[in-house]
Enzyme design. Sequence first.
Site: not given
Ligand code: NAD
Ligand code: TDX
Length: 345
Positions: A36, A61, A83, A126-128, A151, A155, A180, A274, A276
């Site tokens: 949390l 974790i 997580a 993630t694809d990143e 980040y 990963k 994404n 941003r 990089g």
């Molecule tokens: P999120 O930030 O919404 O949620 C992360 C969750 O992990 C939260 O509930 C947080 O409380 C929990 N957490 C954080 N640190 C922790 C710890 N030390 N121990 C236990 N719980 C912990 O993230 P999300 O967007 O749901 O992403 C989930 C996973 O998917 C991540 O591993 C992220 O790298 C990966 N991912 C996300 C995206 C995306 O577009 N959001 C895309 C590809 C991969």
């Molecule tokens: O305020 C903003 N303005 C803006 O132009 C924000 C928050 C983002 N952006 C741009 C940056 C990126 O090019 O939008 C695009 C998407 O940004 P994010 O939503 O921050 O995602 P990104 O950085 O692409 O990473 C996401 O996809 C891969 C997730 O956050 C990661 O957890 C996942 O691994």
Amino acid sequence: MQSILVTGGCGFIGANFVRWMLGTDSSLRITNLDKLTYAGNLENLKEIENDPRYRFVRGDIADPAAVDQLIAEGRFHAVVNFAAESHVDRSILDSTPFITTNVMGTQVLLDACRRHRVPRYLQVSTDEVYGSLGDEGFFTEETPLAPNSPYSASKASADMLVRAAVHTFGFPAIITRCSNNYGPYQFPEKLIPLFISNALQGQSLPVYGQGTNVRDWIHVLDHCRGIEAALRQGQAGEVYNFGGESELRNIDLTKRLLKALGKPESLIRYVEDRPGHDQRYAIDCTKAKRELGWTPQYRFEDGLAETIAWYQNHADWIARVRSGAYRDYYESQYGGRLGADKTRA
Ligand code: NAD
Ligand code: TDX
């Protein structure tokens, strides 16, 4: 598979995954281990918190003793690690929690799972980790890792640790790498929920640079179905990419959101880029289609319209997340019951 441990299940994708799995497999039991952090919101799973097949455990974790005890007692058939610290901009401000959770936490989980012979482990990546593309080409599972942000470096480090566990110990792990995600319950720091909630309140939308960066958008439930397929049918030691096959420039997505919300383009504010900033992500998911029988099912237009409607209908959820009030829910729901819990930040 009867019992799985999900970590990070109170976050965006984890919560959608827990709900999806309980909804599709009536014989499954899920334990959700979540620290949390600011991104973990118990309200995301409010409607299943009394389901006897579901159990929430608050914990970190990266805490070896707590993780060891949970995994020793749990007799899980699989562990799925969501997580993470997940927001690129936060990692630029302070990478410390990214290293602690994403790197150290993954190793803690791997060690405990290996010690207690958990037969399946899935690392949600993630694809990143592949870095950035120019105008042409796609990331495949063979693309060398070249992360560019703290980040994505954390990963990629976790992926390397998973790879090492497979190679050195024959540990039965799978890695999935997704593009994404968008959909309900996403924390309004990421582009789509941030821009929807700002626009709904008449606030400006901060587009980084010129808005020409490209992302491949996938509906969160398509990602969840991919993780389920990899968990059930994937080969240990393999990597599977998932993408939505929906590439869009940020500025075009921003204009589309404004149009759908009936808001003016004058809300767009171009801000400093941003550092990089990766130019383009695009996924080749041929392997997942061929080997897992998976394919993304959402058309982006439909998924986006559904997502916009969800945020419009959940103004209270947005308000509670933005004000921080969602954090009070833990006390009201669990405060009396989890008297021994001293881990609350
Ligand atoms: P999120 O930030 O919404 O949620 C992360 C969750 O992990 C939260 O509930 C947080 O409380 C929990 N957490 C954080 N640190 C922790 C710890 N030390 N121990 C236990 N719980 C912990 O993230 P999300 O967007 O749901 O992403 C989930 C996973 O998917 C991540 O591993 C992220 O790298 C990966 N991912 C996300 C995206 C995306 O577009 N959001 C895309 C590809 C991969
Ligand atoms: O305020 C903003 N303005 C803006 O132009 C924000 C928050 C983002 N952006 C741009 C940056 C990126 O090019 O939008 C695009 C998407 O940004 P994010 O939503 O921050 O995602 P990104 O950085 O692409 O990473 C996401 O996809 C891969 C997730 O956050 C990661 O957890 C996942 O691994």
